[in-house]
Design an enzyme around this catalytic site. Sequence first.
Site, short mmCIF file in Angstrom:
data_model
loop_
_atom_site.label_atom_id
_atom_site.label_comp_id
_atom_site.label_asym_id
_atom_site.label_seq_id
_atom_site.Cartn_x
_atom_site.Cartn_y
_atom_site.Cartn_z
N GLY A 17 -4.06 -4.35 -5.84
CA GLY A 17 -2.64 -4.67 -6.09
C GLY A 17 -1.98 -3.37 -6.36
O GLY A 17 -2.38 -2.28 -6.08
N CYS A 18 -0.81 -3.63 -7.11
CA CYS A 18 -0.10 -2.47 -7.37
C CYS A 18 -0.75 -1.39 -8.20
O CYS A 18 -1.21 -1.57 -9.09
CB CYS A 18 0.95 -2.84 -8.36
SG CYS A 18 2.00 -1.66 -9.13
N PHE A 19 -0.73 0.09 -7.68
CA PHE A 19 -1.48 1.02 -8.07
C PHE A 19 -0.96 1.39 -9.48
O PHE A 19 -1.79 1.83 -10.42
CB PHE A 19 -1.38 2.20 -7.24
CG PHE A 19 -0.32 2.76 -6.71
CD1 PHE A 19 1.17 2.75 -7.33
CD2 PHE A 19 -0.39 3.19 -5.46
CE1 PHE A 19 2.32 3.09 -6.76
CE2 PHE A 19 0.96 3.73 -4.79
CZ PHE A 19 2.13 3.75 -5.44
#
Length: 178
Positions: A17-19
């Site tokens: 997902g979002c880093f």
Amino acid sequence: MDEGDDSMEEKAIFAGGCFWCMVKPFDELPGIIKVVSGYTGGHTVNPTYEEVCSGTTGHTEAVEITFDPSIITYKKLVEIYWHQTDPTDAMGQFVDRGDSYRPVIFYNSEEQYDVATQSKKELEESGKFDQPIVTQIEEAQVFYPAEEYHQDFYKKNRTHYQNYRQASGRDNFIESKW
């Protein structure tokens, strides 16, 4: 350890997902040399955040972790990785949807492949999840660091990071499942 001596360094690449949310869980562990947010697995050279978000580059947001395997093992990193993700959601992670947010363990060697595959099998057999474990295990490709403003986001923008992380549903999921 001498910065120039990379003989005791390995790299691990994880997408979950979002880093922004994938950096902090690894960043301050003993044996971690650095964690870089970036993009991998696509067909565009050196893509920008906007290009990756457009869905046209084939890249996935990921983190590249440089670590000292004499202090922390790849197996331990994989275990930590599972606890940051929903391994049953192939279409993104939490509020972030689409291929650029899919969960993937990118391996850099046959040894990493074997460790990741065994770990996934153990998770599948654990019965922890009612749905299939869909996290992919893929050979690492070129990793492109993201723009500077994405690096160490949790340190540079604490309030925004904490609000985003809470609103995304990630923390609630981790607390309920892990």
